[in-house]
Every structure is written in structure tokens, then in C-alpha cells.
Scaffold this motif. Structure first.
Motif, PDB file in Angstrom:
ATOM      1  N   LYS A  85       0.812  -1.014  -0.054  1.00  0.00           N
ATOM      2  CA  LYS A  85       0.023   0.058   0.006  1.00  0.00           C
ATOM      3  C   LYS A  85       0.871   1.152  -0.021  1.00  0.00           C
ATOM      4  O   LYS A  85       2.003   1.250   0.670  1.00  0.00           O
ATOM      5  CB  LYS A  85      -0.898   0.125   1.085  1.00  0.00           C
ATOM      6  N   GLY A 359      -6.391  -6.860  -2.826  1.00  0.00           N
ATOM      7  CA  GLY A 359      -5.641  -5.641  -2.554  1.00  0.00           C
ATOM      8  C   GLY A 359      -4.607  -5.644  -3.497  1.00  0.00           C
ATOM      9  O   GLY A 359      -3.471  -5.042  -3.506  1.00  0.00           O
ATOM     10  N   ASP A 380     -11.398  -3.746  -2.826  1.00  0.00           N
ATOM     11  CA  ASP A 380     -10.376  -5.229  -2.821  1.00  0.00           C
ATOM     12  C   ASP A 380      -9.505  -5.142  -4.192  1.00  0.00           C
ATOM     13  O   ASP A 380      -8.465  -5.735  -4.355  1.00  0.00           O
ATOM     14  CB  ASP A 380     -10.882  -6.262  -2.269  1.00  0.00           C
ATOM     15  N   CYS A 387      -7.352  -3.050   0.223  1.00  0.00           N
ATOM     16  CA  CYS A 387      -7.632  -4.181   1.030  1.00  0.00           C
ATOM     17  C   CYS A 387      -8.294  -4.028   2.229  1.00  0.00           C
ATOM     18  O   CYS A 387      -7.805  -3.199   3.230  1.00  0.00           O
ATOM     19  CB  CYS A 387      -6.333  -4.818   1.275  1.00  0.00           C
TER      20      CYS A 387
END
Length: 564
Positions: A85, A359, A380, A387
Motif C-alpha cells: 500500500k 488488494g 479490494d 484491501c
């Protein structure tokens, strides 16, 4: 030719009626957009991975956690939702998260089932707990009701199968009305589009029961949003790192943090070092930290590993069963009751599930816009910040607002005339004209076999350029055969055939990304590049199609958070 219905118009078109899609529709409508349309493959009231509930909402609550957000941010980035991320997006999400929690609480989702804000699970002992414990059993009904209050128009049983791009930006979409036995095409002119179709299962062989591809831990969503974005040139990110979850063996259900016991070997020894007793606050975080634990102990012969709740009190077990209902694990509870399984008396074996795209997918800005102007994404299916349910809610909220503002400055264009829209109509119609053709299940299982053989997830299995190139060649040959031979007999089988094509797009993106990442990192283990390259530690690998339809990969810096 499948019949074509009259074209409809939407200032903001939301594709997918899960948490991300519903939050996007609500946000767009609250931002002043009067023409919001939401299209869902099934029925929005009970669709997606949050269909029957959820019980953990990642968030930062100043009154609960204290005024310093940084400890909670660090724990979030190290948790199962933090990997792959962009820190900048994650930080903005945490700053906004309590506002979203309060909105849900106001609308009627039970965010304070014990009377106050309380965080439990997915945490290391002594560390800040960043997952609010709530009862999400009615969350879908509540969000649908809120969207309808604001005038959002719902088209249930309308999967979107293609996007239109004109003059460089999104112009609309093509859906299929599958509400009746015989399908009909539904073209849509849209000023902006937000994709929120959820995570992707059915790309790899199902780990608990390979012969039964729908025995999955989440809703068996199937690559719709990733495939749609891929075909119109949107960048994808982190595709080479498929995610693997875990849960009860053979009966695939997620929600491992809802179990309060300890993972143990047969002799009673704890598998991990984090706890030796049942704990409703923390549970056993071993499987979050050691993601491949259940596969590893079987491969070494030290397993199986079991969830042991034998030391839990009756009060703790009542709490766990209540939490499982909020998580949506009602089928698991029913099965255990019907078969006399009592977690206080019977250890439950756990296993590692198959790789999924959870994700992993479209690369978005911190406001949810993809690399294609006018195209947004949430949930997602996002590859750098989507996520989990809380992040789906955040990106839906931010993306819906940004999509509404952008739509206000756009005009409708004739999306239904786009070459790729008419081509998709002709292709899907050809399947219906071939009712005795190859079944979609055969093609889907072939995709699963190719991906499992040639691009497996580590650490126990490895990849190499030879394997990945062979897998890519086999997948492309399979696509040619599917296009020429696959048939459909009704709306349902046509929908599944379209999903298989989306899966092939995701498989190609994953294989190409894995080829380009010439190192080993996470569960991407290259036999020909066994080391981890430190120069790539702060880089994301993107993959997409250029204007000529050729696959291109590139590196971009991870976007770091700017703390207030």
C-alpha cells in the motif's frame, strides 16, 4: 445477436454494489450529483465479501487511541491490510476513518456493540489495536437504504462487461441484463465511472477442494473490475504478489481474527510465540505475521496446526460466537452445531487458502482515480490501497466525491459506438450462438491449472523466467481456443464466460509483472533471482496495455506519507 436495450445515461456510473460501490454512490449523491447509477452483477442488498457481515473496521479513533496517530499508522502498515500500500493513501485513510465510522453508526450499522468504541484482534500483544470491533451483519442493507434515500438508481443483475474510452477518457460502459433467462445488452453513457467489483478468486486452483472452485473464503468475485480497467489501458500494480488467506481446513471461511484461541501443534505446543491462552482482545496473530504457517508445517511434517479454544470460558465462547455472526460466519456456526463440533472440546484444523487478488489490481491516486481520466476504483480490486472493508469504504467515499465533481464538467458522448463496445457485443453474442460450445468451467479450470503450475505463490513454490514464459504462452493459447470454442446457453453461463475472459486478463497481467520483477520479495520467489534487491524497496511495479495493445511494465516510487 443478443438484443440491445436503449442506452441510458449516468453522470456517475458505479460498477459493483459492495461496500466500496455503495459508499461511492452515496458520496457522489451527497456531493450534488443527481444522476448516480449503480450496476451490480448480483443484488446489492446481499452481494460481495461483506454480504453477510464483517466485524473488524481498521480505524484511528483519537478518544480511544490518543492524540498521536503515528503508533496506529505504524501498526496498520505492518498489518495484513498494510502490505503493498502507498503510505500516503493509508495515512489519509486513517485520518478520515473515524468520520466514516461515525457515519455508519449514525446510519444504523452497529459500530459500538459493547456500548463504546472497542478495538480487538489483528494485533500484537502490547501494541495498539487498530481494528474496531463492530457488528456488520446488516451493513449492506443499511448502505443500500442510504443510497436509495439519495436517489441512486440501482440496476441489479447487470454485470458490466466492457468500458468505453473516447478521446483519452472514459465515456461509458456496456452491461448485460441477466435478470431473465435470455440476456440483453444495456449500453451506458457515463461522464465518470467508478469500479468496485471486489477481489478476484478462481484464478488459482481452490486450495481446500480443487474440484469445487466456489469453495472460497470470500465471495467468489471474478476479476471484473481488473479486467475492465486492463482492457482500457489502466495501470495495475502489485499483481505479482497474490495474497493468501487462511481459515478452517476444507470449509473455506475467512474471519481468522474472530477466533479467540491459540494455534497449536498436536502435542499442545503453541505454533507461534505471541500467546498461550485464549484472548478476546488479541487472539493469536501468528497467521498474520507468518502468512504461510499452515502450509509450512505440513511441508515439513511438523503439522497439522489447530485452532485450540479449550481453555476459553463460556463467556469468551459466547462472545466468539456472537462475533462470528457479526462477521457473517453463520454457515460455519450452523455446520458446527449440526455436526456436534464444539471449539471448547474439539480443535479445528486450519490451512492456507489459494492465492487471490485481494488488494492487488488498479493503481489509483489517493483520491481513487486510475491512470485513465474519468475512471476511478475502490475496494479490494485496488492494488495500492484497497484491501479490507474500511479501505473499501474510504476509497469509495473519496472516489465517489471526486467522480461527482469531475462529472460536473463533462458532456455525454456516444459510448455505444466505441469499437471495443461493439466488438464485445459481437464476441458475447457469438457465445450465445454456440450453445453446444465448450463450457466456461472447462476454460476456468484450465486458467487455474496454468496459473497454479507456472506462477505459484511462495515461499514453498518458486517461479522463474522459463516457467513464467511458458505459462504466458499457454494462457494466450487458451484464450485463442476459448474465443473460438466457448459457448453459452443462457444469461448465467454468458456471465460466467465473460468472467473467464476477465480472469485471463488478470492472469496475463500477473505473469508479465512477475517476469519483470527480477528479484525475490514476499511470496514472489524467483529461482533465477533468489535475492531481494534493496534498490526496489521503495518502488512499485506497474503493468498495463499501451495504445497498441502491448504489455508495458514500469517502476514508480512508493508515495510516502506526509505527517501533519
Amino acid at each position: 445477436m443478443i438484443p440491445v436495450k436503449n442506452c441510458i445515461e449516468a453522470d456517475v456510473l458505479v460498477v459493483g454494489g459492495g461496500i466500496g460501490g455503495l459508499m461511492a454512490a452515496i458520496s457522489a449523491a451527497r456531493s450534488g450529483c443527481k444522476n448516480v447509477v449503480l450496476m451490480e452483477k448480483m443484488h446489492s442488498r446481499r452481494s460481495g465479501s461483506g454480504a453477510t457481515g464483517n466485524d473488524h473496521f481498521n480505524c484511528y479513533i483519537p478518544a480511544y487511541h490518543g492524540e498521536d496517530i503515528r503508533p496506529v499508522f505504524r501498526e496498520t502498515m505492518q498489518s495484513l491490510v498494510g502490505s503493498c500500500k502507498d503510505p500516503s493513501l493509508m495515512y489519509k485513510f486513517l485520518k478520515k476513518s473515524f468520520e466514516l465510522v461515525q457515519l455508519w453508526d449514525e446510519w444504523g450499522v452497529n459500530m459500538r456493540p459493547t456500548g463504546d468504541w472497542e478495538c480487538k484482534g489483528h494485533a500484537l500483544p502490547g501494541k495498539p489495536r487498530a481494528f474496531l470491533k463492530y457488528d456488520g451483519s446488516d451493513q449492506k442493507k443499511v448502505l443500500v437504504r442510504e443510497a436509495k434515500k439519495l436517489g441512486v438508481r440501482f440496476y441489479n443483475h447487470h454485470p458490466v462487461v466492457e468500458l468505453a474510452r473516447m478521446d483519452g477518457r472514459i465515456a461509458g460502459a456496456l452491461a448485460v441484463d441477466i435478470s431473465k433467462e435470455q440476456p440483453e445488452f444495456q449500453p451506458v453513457r457515463a461522464k465518470t465511472v467508478l469500479l468496485a467489483t471486489g477481489l478476484t478468486h478462481r484464478l488459482y486452483l481452490t486450495a481446500p477442494t480443487p474440484a469445487y472452485m466456489f469453495n472460497t473464503g470470500h465471495c467468489p468475485n471474478c476479476a471484473g473490475g481488473q479486467g475492465l480497467g486492463w482492457r482500457v489501458g489502466a495501470r495495475m500494480v502489485n499483481m505479482e504478489f497474490p495474497y493468501t488467506h487462511a481459515g478452517p481446513k476444507y470449509f473455506a471461511r475467512c474471519g481468522k481474527a474472530t477466533w479467540i484461541g491459540v494455534y497449536r501443534y498436536q502435542d499442545g505446543t503453541p505454533v507461534g510465540p505471541f500467546t498461550d491462552h485464549s484472548d478476546t482482545d488479541y487472539g493469536d496473530v501468528t497467521s498474520d505475521i507468518w502468512n504461510s504457517v499452515f502450509e509450512d508445517v505440513m511441508a515439513t511434517g511438523t503439522g497439522p496446526a489447530y485452532m485450540d479454544c479449550s481453555d476459553a470460558s463460556d463467556k469468551q465462547m459466547d462472545y466468539m460466537r456472537w462475533a462470528m455472526k457479526g462477521e457473517g460466519l453463520t454457515s460455519l456456526l450452523t455446520y458446527m452445531a449440526d455436526n456436534g463440533i464444539d471449539p471448547q472440546k474439539h480443535a479445528v484444523e486450519f490451512m492456507r487458502y489459494e492465492p487471490i487478488l485481494h488488494g492487488r489490481g488498479l493503481d489509483v491516486s489517493d483520491e481513487g482515480e486510475t491512470s485513465v481520466p474519468g475512471l476511478f476504483a475502490a475496494g479490494d480490486m485496488v492494488g495500492n490501497g484497497g484491501c479490507g472493508i474500511a479501505l473499501a469504504a474510504y476509497l469509495g467515499w473519496e472516489g465517489g466525491h471526486a467522480a461527482a465533481l469531475q462529472a460536473a464538467g463533462q458532456e455525454f458522448r456516444p459510448a455505444e459506438t466505441c469499437e471495443n463496445i461493439t466488438a464485445r457485443m459481437a464476441l458475447l453474442s457469438s457465445f450465445m450462438e454456440r450453445p453446444e460450445g465448450a463450457d466456461w468451467k472447462d476454460a476456468n479450470m484450465a486458467v487455474q491449472q496454468i496459473m497454479s503450475d507456472y506462477a505459484p505463490a511462495g515461499p514453498r513454490k518458486v517461479r522463474s523466467a522459463r516457467l513464467l514464459e511458458a505459462g504466458l504462452n499457454n494462457l494466450r493459447l487458451l484464450r485463442q481456443k476459448a474465443l473460438a470454442q466457448m459457448g453459452a446457453t443462457c444469461s448465467h453461463t454468458l456471465m460466467r464466460a465473460a468472467e473467464v475472459l476477465d480472469l485471463m486478463d488478470c492472469g496475463e497481467a500477473l505473469l508479465c509483472a512477475a517476469l519483470a520483477r527480477k528479484e525475490s520479495r514476499g511470496n514472489h520467489i524467483r529461482a533465477d533471482f533468489p535475492f531481494t534487491n534493496p534498490l526496489l524497496a521503495d518502488q512499485f511495479l506497474t503493468v498495463g496495455l499501451d495504445e497498441d495493445g502491448q504489455v508495458k511494465t514500469a517502476w514508480r516510487p512508493v508515495r510516502q506519507a506526509i505527517m501533519d
